[in-house]
Scaffold this motif. Sequence first.
Motif, PDB file in Angstrom:
ATOM      1  N   HIS A 153       0.819  -0.975  -0.207  1.00  0.00           N
ATOM      2  CA  HIS A 153      -0.114  -0.600  -0.315  1.00  0.00           C
ATOM      3  C   HIS A 153       0.602   1.170  -0.531  1.00  0.00           C
ATOM      4  O   HIS A 153       0.326   2.111  -0.756  1.00  0.00           O
ATOM      5  N   ARG A 154       1.970   1.664   1.240  1.00  0.00           N
ATOM      6  CA  ARG A 154       2.929   2.639   0.831  1.00  0.00           C
ATOM      7  C   ARG A 154       3.566   2.577   0.063  1.00  0.00           C
ATOM      8  O   ARG A 154       4.291   3.851  -0.124  1.00  0.00           O
ATOM      9  N   HIS A 155       3.793   2.159  -1.233  1.00  0.00           N
ATOM     10  CA  HIS A 155       4.926   2.099  -2.129  1.00  0.00           C
ATOM     11  C   HIS A 155       6.871   2.401  -1.099  1.00  0.00           C
ATOM     12  O   HIS A 155       7.243   3.006  -2.497  1.00  0.00           O
ATOM     13  N   CYS A 156       6.293   1.969  -0.005  1.00  0.00           N
ATOM     14  CA  CYS A 156       7.665   2.374   0.246  1.00  0.00           C
ATOM     15  C   CYS A 156       8.693   1.133   1.089  1.00  0.00           C
ATOM     16  O   CYS A 156       8.256   0.922   1.790  1.00  0.00           O
ATOM     17  N   PRO A 157       9.592   0.529   0.520  1.00  0.00           N
ATOM     18  CA  PRO A 157      10.391  -0.641   0.939  1.00  0.00           C
ATOM     19  C   PRO A 157      11.121  -0.370   2.413  1.00  0.00           C
ATOM     20  O   PRO A 157      12.201   0.255   1.834  1.00  0.00           O
ATOM     21  N   THR A 158      10.424  -1.325   2.734  1.00  0.00           N
ATOM     22  CA  THR A 158      11.178  -0.420   4.457  1.00  0.00           C
ATOM     23  C   THR A 158      10.842  -1.778   5.179  1.00  0.00           C
ATOM     24  O   THR A 158      10.197  -2.179   5.471  1.00  0.00           O
ATOM     25  N   ARG A 159      12.480  -2.164   5.610  1.00  0.00           N
ATOM     26  CA  ARG A 159      12.587  -3.115   6.993  1.00  0.00           C
ATOM     27  C   ARG A 159      12.939  -2.252   7.955  1.00  0.00           C
ATOM     28  O   ARG A 159      13.542  -1.579   8.166  1.00  0.00           O
ATOM     29  N   TYR A 160      11.652  -2.669   8.980  1.00  0.00           N
ATOM     30  CA  TYR A 160      11.473  -1.865  10.276  1.00  0.00           C
ATOM     31  C   TYR A 160      11.423  -2.324  11.672  1.00  0.00           C
ATOM     32  O   TYR A 160      10.055  -3.187  12.155  1.00  0.00           O
ATOM     33  N   PRO A 161      12.360  -2.875  13.052  1.00  0.00           N
ATOM     34  CA  PRO A 161      11.804  -3.631  14.025  1.00  0.00           C
ATOM     35  C   PRO A 161      11.175  -2.924  14.658  1.00  0.00           C
ATOM     36  O   PRO A 161      10.774  -1.794  14.680  1.00  0.00           O
ATOM     37  N   LEU A 162      10.099  -2.999  15.386  1.00  0.00           N
ATOM     38  CA  LEU A 162       9.275  -3.473  16.306  1.00  0.00           C
ATOM     39  C   LEU A 162       9.940  -3.516  17.753  1.00  0.00           C
ATOM     40  O   LEU A 162       9.429  -2.782  18.222  1.00  0.00           O
ATOM     41  N   ASP A 163      10.373  -4.625  17.664  1.00  0.00           N
ATOM     42  CA  ASP A 163      10.858  -5.174  19.145  1.00  0.00           C
ATOM     43  C   ASP A 163      11.926  -5.847  18.893  1.00  0.00           C
ATOM     44  O   ASP A 163      12.703  -6.276  17.828  1.00  0.00           O
ATOM     45  N   ALA A 164      12.727  -6.659  20.302  1.00  0.00           N
ATOM     46  CA  ALA A 164      13.587  -7.621  19.757  1.00  0.00           C
ATOM     47  C   ALA A 164      12.882  -9.003  19.058  1.00  0.00           C
ATOM     48  O   ALA A 164      14.020  -9.326  18.294  1.00  0.00           O
ATOM     49  N   ARG A 165      11.718  -9.232  18.727  1.00  0.00           N
ATOM     50  CA  ARG A 165      11.043  -9.847  18.208  1.00  0.00           C
ATOM     51  C   ARG A 165      10.532  -9.895  17.383  1.00  0.00           C
ATOM     52  O   ARG A 165      11.240 -10.652  15.799  1.00  0.00           O
ATOM     53  N   ALA A 166       9.932  -8.954  16.693  1.00  0.00           N
ATOM     54  CA  ALA A 166       8.878  -8.703  15.884  1.00  0.00           C
ATOM     55  C   ALA A 166       9.356  -7.420  14.546  1.00  0.00           C
ATOM     56  O   ALA A 166       9.896  -6.570  14.948  1.00  0.00           O
ATOM     57  N   LEU A 167       9.480  -7.752  13.680  1.00  0.00           N
ATOM     58  CA  LEU A 167       9.432  -6.942  12.204  1.00  0.00           C
ATOM     59  C   LEU A 167       8.723  -6.307  11.441  1.00  0.00           C
ATOM     60  O   LEU A 167       8.043  -6.723  11.277  1.00  0.00           O
ATOM     61  N   PHE A 168       8.739  -4.885  11.378  1.00  0.00           N
ATOM     62  CA  PHE A 168       7.720  -4.881  10.148  1.00  0.00           C
ATOM     63  C   PHE A 168       8.722  -4.653   9.160  1.00  0.00           C
ATOM     64  O   PHE A 168       9.699  -4.308   9.057  1.00  0.00           O
ATOM     65  N   LEU A 169       6.995  -4.558   7.881  1.00  0.00           N
ATOM     66  CA  LEU A 169       8.170  -4.715   6.578  1.00  0.00           C
ATOM     67  C   LEU A 169       7.454  -4.062   5.629  1.00  0.00           C
ATOM     68  O   LEU A 169       6.206  -4.733   6.062  1.00  0.00           O
ATOM     69  N   ASN A 170       7.632  -3.018   4.827  1.00  0.00           N
ATOM     70  CA  ASN A 170       6.274  -2.629   3.046  1.00  0.00           C
ATOM     71  C   ASN A 170       6.941  -3.498   2.851  1.00  0.00           C
ATOM     72  O   ASN A 170       8.466  -3.315   2.186  1.00  0.00           O
ATOM     73  N   LEU A 171       6.659  -3.628   1.428  1.00  0.00           N
ATOM     74  CA  LEU A 171       6.785  -3.993   0.609  1.00  0.00           C
ATOM     75  C   LEU A 171       7.401  -3.609  -0.552  1.00  0.00           C
ATOM     76  O   LEU A 171       8.083  -4.254  -1.353  1.00  0.00           O
ATOM     77  N   GLY A 172       7.302  -2.097  -0.878  1.00  0.00           N
ATOM     78  CA  GLY A 172       7.050  -1.534  -1.557  1.00  0.00           C
ATOM     79  C   GLY A 172       6.101  -1.362  -2.628  1.00  0.00           C
ATOM     80  O   GLY A 172       5.187  -1.544  -2.781  1.00  0.00           O
ATOM     81  N   ASP A 173       6.926  -1.513  -3.999  1.00  0.00           N
ATOM     82  CA  ASP A 173       6.079  -1.615  -5.004  1.00  0.00           C
ATOM     83  C   ASP A 173       6.903  -1.975  -6.661  1.00  0.00           C
ATOM     84  O   ASP A 173       7.705  -1.900  -6.408  1.00  0.00           O
ATOM     85  N   TRP A 174       6.031  -2.450  -7.548  1.00  0.00           N
ATOM     86  CA  TRP A 174       6.461  -2.439  -8.886  1.00  0.00           C
ATOM     87  C   TRP A 174       6.431  -1.774  -9.585  1.00  0.00           C
ATOM     88  O   TRP A 174       6.122  -1.665 -11.144  1.00  0.00           O
ATOM     89  N   ILE A 175       6.425  -0.063  -9.163  1.00  0.00           N
ATOM     90  CA  ILE A 175       6.690   0.503 -10.524  1.00  0.00           C
ATOM     91  C   ILE A 175       7.482   1.394 -10.264  1.00  0.00           C
ATOM     92  O   ILE A 175       7.766   1.620 -11.480  1.00  0.00           O
ATOM     93  N   THR A 176       8.420   1.629  -9.280  1.00  0.00           N
ATOM     94  CA  THR A 176       9.279   1.970  -9.245  1.00  0.00           C
ATOM     95  C   THR A 176      10.884   1.772  -8.839  1.00  0.00           C
ATOM     96  O   THR A 176      12.174   1.070  -9.156  1.00  0.00           O
ATOM     97  N   HIS A 177      10.809   1.047  -7.374  1.00  0.00           N
ATOM     98  CA  HIS A 177      11.748  -0.206  -6.650  1.00  0.00           C
ATOM     99  C   HIS A 177      11.408  -1.465  -7.247  1.00  0.00           C
ATOM    100  O   HIS A 177      12.328  -2.722  -7.020  1.00  0.00           O
ATOM    101  N   PHE A 178      10.692  -2.270  -8.109  1.00  0.00           N
ATOM    102  CA  PHE A 178      10.719  -3.610  -8.104  1.00  0.00           C
ATOM    103  C   PHE A 178      10.808  -4.284  -7.342  1.00  0.00           C
ATOM    104  O   PHE A 178      12.094  -5.729  -7.199  1.00  0.00           O
ATOM    105  N   SER A 179      10.674  -4.603  -6.316  1.00  0.00           N
ATOM    106  CA  SER A 179      10.916  -5.217  -4.837  1.00  0.00           C
ATOM    107  C   SER A 179       9.603  -5.973  -4.569  1.00  0.00           C
ATOM    108  O   SER A 179       8.575  -6.070  -4.627  1.00  0.00           O
ATOM    109  N   PHE A 180      10.228  -6.687  -3.443  1.00  0.00           N
ATOM    110  CA  PHE A 180       9.446  -7.785  -2.647  1.00  0.00           C
ATOM    111  C   PHE A 180      10.191  -8.613  -1.391  1.00  0.00           C
ATOM    112  O   PHE A 180      11.550  -8.728  -0.905  1.00  0.00           O
TER     113      PHE A 180
END
Length: 616
Positions: A207-234
């Motif tokens: 949804h946000r088109h911003c490829p990002t890995r971001y830790p929430l705490d010592a256990r959990a990880l937040f990840l935004n997948l980005g997009d296939w318009i400019t980033h071609f990320s997965f």
Amino acid sequence: MSSGQYLYFVSDVHLGVPDHASSLEREKRLVAWLDHVAPSAKAIHIVGDLFDFWFEWREVVPRGYVRLLGKLAELRDRGIDIQAYSGNHDVWYFGYFEQELGIPVHRELQRFAFGEKRFVVGHGDGIGPGDHGYKFIKAVFSNRLCQWLFARLHPNLAVSMALFWSRKSRQADADVDESFQFEKERQVVWSREQQARQPADYYVFGHRHCPTRYPLDARALFLNLGDWITHFSFARFDGKALELLHWDGQAIQPMPQVDQPGLRPEDTALEHNRPHRRASGAPAALRSVLMLLGLLGVLLAGQGMGSCKAQSAAPGTRQTQQAPQSRQTPRAPQTRQDTAASDTTASDTAASNAHPRNNPAAAAADPSFDAPLLWRAEGAFAHVAPDGLGNVYAITEGGDIRRYAENGQLLYRISEVRFGAVGGLDAANPLRILVYYPEYLTVLLLSNTLGISAELNLRSLGFQMVRTVGLARDGRIWLYDEANFQLVKLDDRGQVQRRTEPLNYILGKELQPVRLVERNERLYLHDPKQGILVFDAFGTYEYRFGGPGIRRFQVFPDRVVYEDANGRGVLHDVRSGFESPFALPGEPETRTGWRLDRDRVLLLDPRGLSVFGPIR
């Protein structure tokens, strides 16, 4: 079944924009990526906005995308698990992916486990605090009446308008700052709240088109997948770690890590007024459709059509509107025009006819209902079910299974006491009667003469906790496996044909259902503590209605009649979610069971079975 080891996640391809040439180039690039990852894929999750606009008419789907659709069908035929999710641009999937490609489409966030890790996956639009404008529009576009209105538009007009406004909106919002805001992101705020209530290891959104890995705490990880318009990320998960990667058209490359120096996890204040084009407000394609729906509503209002009202409901439920209490007869269950005859049982079809004599639901709802007693069988009955052909199947508390003719004559009778008490009876298929014995985890399939045609011991098949089973429309068997929290579909030999993701992760609660029914391409699961949960024919969760305490229910085309905790009847419209009072036969204090069949009403009381009719 795929022997791969990786989970893959991709989102926001937005095929169809900004023009045909660039969309086709990105489609070919995505197909090449699918070819590359397929040999190593255990499952591929397409997490929303695969298309910039998608709407399925009854006989038409949007033009194009043949390379991608063909590739997805090929991968499914090879046994690779593919899961699709609706986004904010491709809201309107109505069965094409399921029926033609064999790919389930999830409309809600999914919770599931892979190995020892727990995932929360979804497109991510409309979650978190604020963003009320978009949440309102999302409710509108989930409304069945609004979807019906839009389907009245010719596809040429509908698709052209949607893509035109999508392009115009992108041009107008070109200067909007869309950088990822980390602790101020709604998706991050929502994930932190969920982590405090029901911890997971990975939160994966698009949804946000911003490829990002971001830790929430010592256990959990937040990840935004980005997009296939400019980033071609997965993203790729190998069982231990979740990576954010890039596809350059020929090979997989690492994706540079996105950081925000100086921001601390405790800085969780959210800037509600900051403009995010994709995280806030109506997406472009939907804005154009909203205007078209408004125009259609105005035009049809003059012809007696009602207006579309937004329904805002809690996750996992559909908001229902109670009709005013009145003495008028509610509309009887009627067959949807686009429902194939093979999808509806004879009993359901008969009950959907418009004439009161052929519509026991309508007549029973009429307070003047006074049908005479046709016949009565004395005894203590636990279950009763019509087969739609006039026959009545009943099971006594002592375990006798009986078939009565239309005139009440006892035709066949068998006694199966070796399996204990009967827990369920399903006579939707007149030639294939299902009887379930939960104490011994045994399913019997009977002929219409009550001969045993198949016997399945679920314990020998590896199931340990099964309270309820039901017949599928294709003659197979659905069950709910409480030990693994899954809906499972079996054939006559006990081979698993389908198994859903664990529903406790998806729903956030453990179920203890007592009845399971498949009718009209939907699966209905009755849990006395939760209400009635609705799934599509592939076992994908849709919504819940009714609330705690429901005693009994019966499914008709597009409608469900149920008896609430106080013994009152309610008619639930599956298409709109509206509910209205419904007068059930008998008195709640003495009624132990009921069924509506053709022009008759079947009523159980502590002393016997009564059949009333014809209904006038």
